[in-house]
Design a protein around this motif. Structure first.
Motif, short mmCIF file in Angstrom:
data_model
loop_
_atom_site.label_atom_id
_atom_site.label_comp_id
_atom_site.label_asym_id
_atom_site.label_seq_id
_atom_site.Cartn_x
_atom_site.Cartn_y
_atom_site.Cartn_z
N ASP A 299 0.63 -1.28 -0.06
CA ASP A 299 0.11 0.11 -0.07
C ASP A 299 0.85 1.28 0.15
OD1 ASP A 299 -2.39 -1.41 0.14
OD2 ASP A 299 -2.61 -1.46 2.15
N VAL A 300 1.90 1.28 0.71
CA VAL A 300 2.80 2.36 0.73
C VAL A 300 3.88 2.45 -0.30
CG1 VAL A 300 4.43 3.69 2.31
CG2 VAL A 300 2.47 2.43 3.18
N VAL A 301 4.53 1.38 -0.53
CA VAL A 301 5.84 1.35 -1.45
C VAL A 301 4.84 1.11 -2.87
CG1 VAL A 301 7.82 0.45 -2.24
CG2 VAL A 301 7.30 0.47 0.06
N SER A 302 5.16 2.18 -3.84
CA SER A 302 4.66 2.15 -5.20
C SER A 302 5.88 1.87 -6.17
CB SER A 302 3.98 3.30 -5.63
OG SER A 302 4.95 4.71 -5.26
N ALA A 303 7.15 1.60 -5.79
CA ALA A 303 8.26 1.01 -6.48
C ALA A 303 7.77 -0.09 -7.56
CB ALA A 303 9.38 0.98 -5.91
N ASP A 304 8.48 -0.16 -8.73
CA ASP A 304 8.25 -1.17 -9.54
C ASP A 304 9.30 -2.26 -9.09
OD1 ASP A 304 6.40 0.00 -11.49
OD2 ASP A 304 8.23 1.27 -12.16
N LEU A 305 10.22 -1.95 -8.71
CA LEU A 305 11.21 -3.06 -8.35
C LEU A 305 12.03 -2.67 -7.06
CD1 LEU A 305 13.07 -3.45 -11.99
CD2 LEU A 305 11.20 -4.96 -10.92
N VAL A 306 12.63 -3.75 -6.19
CA VAL A 306 13.21 -3.72 -5.01
C VAL A 306 14.53 -4.26 -5.21
CG1 VAL A 306 13.47 -3.76 -2.60
CG2 VAL A 306 10.98 -3.08 -3.64
N VAL A 307 15.69 -3.76 -4.91
CA VAL A 307 16.79 -4.32 -4.71
C VAL A 307 17.47 -4.40 -3.40
CG1 VAL A 307 19.37 -4.34 -5.68
CG2 VAL A 307 17.59 -3.34 -7.07
N GLU A 308 17.65 -5.71 -3.02
CA GLU A 308 18.18 -5.88 -1.50
C GLU A 308 19.35 -6.94 -1.60
OE1 GLU A 308 13.93 -5.38 1.17
OE2 GLU A 308 14.26 -7.16 -0.16
N SER A 309 19.65 -6.96 -0.44
CA SER A 309 21.00 -7.92 -0.37
C SER A 309 20.47 -9.27 -0.03
CB SER A 309 21.62 -7.90 0.85
OG SER A 309 22.53 -8.95 1.11
N ALA A 310 21.03 -10.24 -1.05
CA ALA A 310 20.45 -11.69 -0.98
C ALA A 310 20.94 -12.53 0.38
CB ALA A 310 21.12 -12.50 -1.99
N ARG A 311 21.70 -11.75 1.05
CA ARG A 311 21.85 -12.36 2.44
C ARG A 311 21.01 -11.99 3.82
NH1 ARG A 311 28.53 -12.71 2.54
NH2 ARG A 311 28.41 -10.61 1.92
N ALA A 312 20.10 -11.04 3.20
CA ALA A 312 19.11 -10.47 4.38
C ALA A 312 19.99 -9.83 5.47
CB ALA A 312 18.15 -11.42 4.78
N GLU A 313 21.13 -9.09 5.35
CA GLU A 313 21.93 -8.46 6.45
C GLU A 313 20.99 -7.51 7.16
OE1 GLU A 313 26.01 -8.40 4.29
OE2 GLU A 313 24.19 -8.65 3.09
N MET A 314 21.18 -7.36 8.57
CA MET A 314 20.38 -6.43 9.40
C MET A 314 20.60 -4.93 8.80
SD MET A 314 20.05 -6.08 13.42
CE MET A 314 19.50 -7.88 13.59
N LEU A 315 21.74 -4.58 8.55
CA LEU A 315 21.88 -3.26 8.33
C LEU A 315 21.97 -2.91 6.70
CD1 LEU A 315 24.42 -2.06 11.03
CD2 LEU A 315 21.78 -1.79 10.91
N GLY A 316 21.85 -3.81 5.86
CA GLY A 316 21.93 -3.87 4.53
C GLY A 316 22.84 -4.75 3.61
N GLY A 317 23.80 -4.22 3.20
CA GLY A 317 24.62 -5.03 2.37
C GLY A 317 25.01 -4.71 0.96
N LEU A 318 24.37 -3.81 0.71
CA LEU A 318 24.51 -3.26 -0.77
C LEU A 318 25.47 -2.06 -0.81
CD1 LEU A 318 20.85 -3.15 -2.11
CD2 LEU A 318 22.41 -4.97 -2.29
N SER A 319 26.70 -2.16 -1.34
CA SER A 319 27.60 -1.15 -1.48
C SER A 319 27.16 0.20 -2.29
CB SER A 319 28.75 -1.51 -2.21
OG SER A 319 28.77 -1.88 -3.58
N HIS A 320 27.50 1.30 -2.45
CA HIS A 320 27.14 2.44 -2.94
C HIS A 320 27.35 2.20 -4.43
CE1 HIS A 320 31.43 3.03 -1.90
NE2 HIS A 320 31.39 3.57 -3.12
N ASP A 321 28.20 1.49 -4.76
CA ASP A 321 28.42 1.03 -6.13
C ASP A 321 27.08 0.36 -6.76
OD1 ASP A 321 31.01 2.10 -6.38
OD2 ASP A 321 31.96 0.08 -5.63
N VAL A 322 26.43 -0.24 -5.91
CA VAL A 322 25.12 -1.02 -6.63
C VAL A 322 24.11 0.13 -7.14
CG1 VAL A 322 23.01 -2.52 -6.10
CG2 VAL A 322 25.17 -3.02 -5.44
N HIS A 323 23.94 1.21 -6.10
CA HIS A 323 23.15 2.37 -6.47
C HIS A 323 23.33 2.98 -7.59
CE1 HIS A 323 22.42 6.94 -5.69
NE2 HIS A 323 21.27 6.08 -6.06
#
Length: 841
Positions: A516-540
């Motif tokens: 209901d809140v998120v209207s993005a078409d896609l979401v990129v996340e870490s495959a390891r489900a790390e608590m604080l994230g895990g995606l380097s700024h290069d991914v962005h």
């Protein structure tokens, strides 16, 4: 009397056998839970102790706290010159710098992605480093790397092979050695790559800085004295900790990670013991009833009421001691099984030999004995009230006292009021009050309501003919026995139903709110489900450069402390968030975050008594106490979709946190680009980032629901032990009742009832008790579940999601299990001889 007690326990060992099993199972669960969590804690402590062995001090950048929610805080790097400064302090024998960070391994072009961290560290020889080379040599040149033995074995790497390490920069290195960590082959659920200090600094983008300095004290110098001396020399901007402090900090973080699993396991063990307590009390009640003539004769020959009470409690003490001893022994083995069960539901715990602390033995033995003896207190009091005249007449079932019924009615009223208040929006505490009141009401009112309920619920048994009608009347004629057996199973089923409804509702609400809140078409996340994230700024940057992508909005998480309590916060990009999410603001504006400050969830703000324009003091690990202005209040459901009740901008986050990894990238595609085409394009751009996973919004919502399913599944599996104990209670109660009904069964056989009919009469009674427990348990679980969902949802009610399919399956399984529980008593009843039964008094 003690000799009589032991003789009675031996004489009635067959009657007490299944009760002993209930004690054993409950204590086994307690022992296994304590041993498993103690073992995990000890293994983590040993890991930290090994890492600091031989080192007296560790110097890192200063922080307000070491860890939060089980996650070690990241600190700023140290200047290179600090090593020489430390070496110049009197009392320092030697000092060495090291650089440690995240570095993903690739073997033959395939990423090595463990469940835990991918560690990249500079090589430190003893005594500064805990790794020792077991094959090959240590790294000495820029292109050298040493892997831990466990990683090399898992991914088939040998000395001489080449691997790629991806950190802030990427490098292809030659494996020159394999190393072990103390006595272990590596770190649990991790990969470790050890390189020279310059290589680590280059790959981690540190320049000439380091992450920590380790110090060895000169002979005769106390670490605490050296700590003060080093602290005076380098100043308060740095944290100087003794090896003991470092171990304690790491152990505290590990203890936080284990806290949830410990509470969960011990709660389930408590449920098993509670249900076992009903079985124990019911067993002793039946045994005391069957021995009323014997107890009356003892009174007639001079035994006092106190001696009879002590005799019954003595039997319970013997039973509890034996069952606890067996359960404690079995619990050690159960610890390994519980670790496997937890792992199968995604809760990873370290491997290693099981630790059985003296406290575990004392608690397990004490809990089993105390629960057993307390469960026998009621039957013991009834035994003490047996009068000598009872020896001259047949035993009869006493009706529940008026005081008992009145007390039960009061408890039921309290339960209804508490649950009603919770459904109306009151706090979670009232749900707990209602649950306790329901349990008390069940115990007190059960015998009074059992006859009527048994006849109503058992009405369909009339279709089974005379055997069904006899089963129904037998259950109604023994209200105490039926009520106690039903209550035990009803409690277990109510807990399962409660957790199922709560989990299903949370899952549906979480997934629905997110979409209901998120209207993005896609979401990129870490495959390891790390608590604080895990995606380097290069991914962005890589996703931003995809032509099919219109907007990329980053999301990060962090921890802060408030008066010692740890909370989480979410960092967002206010300038792009509105294009990928629809955030409902109660007051203020999300755009105001661009100038600093914090947006707080409306319910959190009300609880704290803050409004827009007020200052909120937040303690960060890196910058300490900071006053942030409240610039907006966000709807709590929208805050839930963004994971926390506190939102800051990326710029504010960068001021107070060192971590430079994203948790999620919310992606809006360009006009005319389909989700499928956009997902393929983004996935192609992420081929160089193997830990980054892209999914559409529905898949992300489903993944969040799956996380709830894992926890719900683990809890349900553990609760089934309590249900199994309750089913043992049906078997035990019916088996004991056969002794009481021997003459009755003999008379039935003498008037033409066949063995088969007698067996089915007992089976139908078991089914009736099980169905009665299902009706009561599921009804109570549904009511408490709905109240729990409403209480947890705060001021914005969450719709209760009724898992009809799962509840129906629970009903079918419990009914079938009831039929199975009656198999052994039915067989015993059908084998009773007619003449012996009729002649029995």
């Amino acid at each position: 009397m003690w000799h009589l007690t032991l003789a009675q326990a031996r004489a009635h060992r067959a009657r007490l056998a299944l009760t002993l099993v209930a004690v054993v199972l409950g204590v086994t669960f307690v022992t296994g839970s304590l041993a498993l969590t103690d073992t995990s804690q000890r293994l983590f402590e040993d890991q930290f102790r090994t890492a600091t062995a031989g080192v007296d001090l560790t110097i890192r950048d200063s922080a307000a706290f070491d860890s939060a929610m089980g996650v070690e805080v990241e600190r700023d790097p140290l200047p290179a010159g600090i090593v020489d400064t430390v070496r110049g302090v009197d009392g320092v024998a030697d000092a060495a710098a090291s650089a440690v960070g995240q570095g993903l391994l690739e073997v033959d072009g395939r990423p090595a992605v463990p469940a835990g961290p991918s560690v990249l560290s500079s090589w430190s020889p003893a005594p500064f480093g805990a790794f020792d080379v077991r094959e090959g040599t240590e790294p000495t040149e820029d292109g050298d790397v040493v892997l831990d033995v466990a990683t090399a074995r898992t991914y088939g790497v040998s000395v001489g092979d080449r691997v790629t390490v991806r950190a802030d920069r990427t490098g292809t290195l030659r494996v020159v050695g394999l190393a072990g960590f103390g006595t272990q082959d590596g770190l649990a659920d991790s990969t470790v790559a050890l390189v020279t200090l310059p290589t680590a600094q280059r790959l981690l983008g540190l320049g000439d800085e380091v992450t920590q300095v380790q110090v060895v004290a000169a002979e005769g110098v106390a670490p605490t004295d050296l700590q003060e001396a080093v602290g005076r020399r380098i100043g308060t901007a740095f944290d100087v900790a003794t090896a003991q402090d470092t171990v304690s900090a790491g152990a505290d973080a590990a203890r936080s990670r284990l806290a949830m699993i410990r509470v969960m396991l011990l709660s389930m063990a408590g449920a098993a013991l509670l249900v076992g307590g009903f079985l124990i009390a019911n067993t002793f009640s039946i045994v005391v009833s069957q021995r009323s003539r014997e107890l009356a004769l003892l009174r007639a020959v001079g035994a006092t009421a106190r001696q009879l009470r002590t005799s019954v409690l003595g039997e319970a003490l013997v039973l509890g001691a034996v069952g606890s001893a067996i359960g404690t022994v079995l619990g050690v083995a159960a610890g390994y099984g519980l670790r496997g069960v937890a792992a199968s539901f995604g809760v990873a715990l370290p491997d290693g030999g099981l630790v059985v602390a003296p406290r575990t033995l004392l608690v397990s033995l004490g809990v089993g004995v105390v629960v057993t003896v307390l469960s026998a207190v009621g039957p013991a009091r009834r035994a003490a009230r047996v009068a000598p005249v009872e020896a001259l007449r047949e035993s009869r079932t006493a009706a529940p006292s008026r005081r008992r019924v009145a007390a039960g009615a009061v408890a039921a009223s309290v339960a209804v009021a508490a649950v009603g208040a919770a459904l109306g929006g009151a706090g979670v505490a009232l749900v707990a009050v209602g649950a306790v009141a329901v349990l008390v009401a069940l115990v007190l009112l059960g015998p009074a309501l059992a006859p009527s309920l048994a006849r109503v619920v058992g009405r369909p048994l009339g279709a089974a003919g005379v055997t069904g009608r006899l089963a129904r009347e037998s259950a109604a004629r023994a209200p105490r026995r039926t009520a106690a057996t039903t209550t035990a199973l009803a409690v277990g089923l109510a807990l399962v139903a409660f957790m199922t409804i709560l989990g299903q509702s949370v899952k549906a609400s979480s997934a629905g709110t997110y979409q209901d809140v998120v209207s993005a078409d896609l979401v990129v996340e870490s495959a390891r489900a790390e608590m604080l994230g895990g995606l380097s700024h290069d991914v962005h940057h890589a996703v931003e450069d995809v032509p099919e992508v219109a907007v990329v909005s980053r999301v990060r998480y962090g921890h802060w402390k408030d008066a010692g309590a740890t909370s989480a916060l979410t960092a967002v990009e206010p300038e792009t968030l509105g294009e990928v999410a629809s955030v409902d603001m109660v007051a203020g504006s999300i755009d105001a975050l661009a100038d600093g400050g914090v947006v707080v969830a409306a319910d959190e703000a009300a609880e704290r008594g803050v409004e827009v324009g007020d200052m909120l003091t937040m303690t960060f690990a890196r910058t300490g106490d900071q006053d942030l202005e409240v610039v907006g209040l966000v709807d709590e459901r929208d805050a839930q979709a963004l994971a926390t009740g506190y939102l800051v901008s990326m710029e504010t986050y960068a001021e107070h946190f060192t971590e430079d990894v994203d948790a999620s990238l919310l992606v809006a595609l360009a006009d005319g680009v389909s989700v499928a085409d956009g997902e393929r394009a983004v996935a192609d751009a992420l081929t160089g980032f193997p830990t980054a996973a892209v999914r559409d919004l529905a898949a992300v919502a489903q993944a969040r629901a799956a996380a709830v399913d894992e926890i719900l599944g683990l809890v349900t599996v553990l609760l089934l032990l309590a249900v199994a104990i309750a089913l043992l209670g049906i078997t035990n109660t019916l088996a004991l009742s056969i002794v009481e009904r021997t003459r009755e069964i003999g008379l039935l056989r003498s008037v033409g009832t066949t063995r088969r009919q007698v067996a089915w009469m007992v089976r139908w009674e078991a089914v009736l008790v099980a169905v009665l427990a299902v009706v009561v348990g599921v009804a109570l679980g549904a009511g408490l579940g709905a109240a729990g969902v409403r209480a947890l949802s705060g001021s914005d009610p969450v719709a209760v999601s009724w898992p009809v399919g799962r509840l129906a399956l629970l009903v079918l399984v419990a009914t079938a299990a009831g039929l199975l529980a009656g198999a052994l008593p039915a067989r015993r009843a059908s084998r009773i001889g007619v003449l012996a039964a009729v002649a029995r008094r």
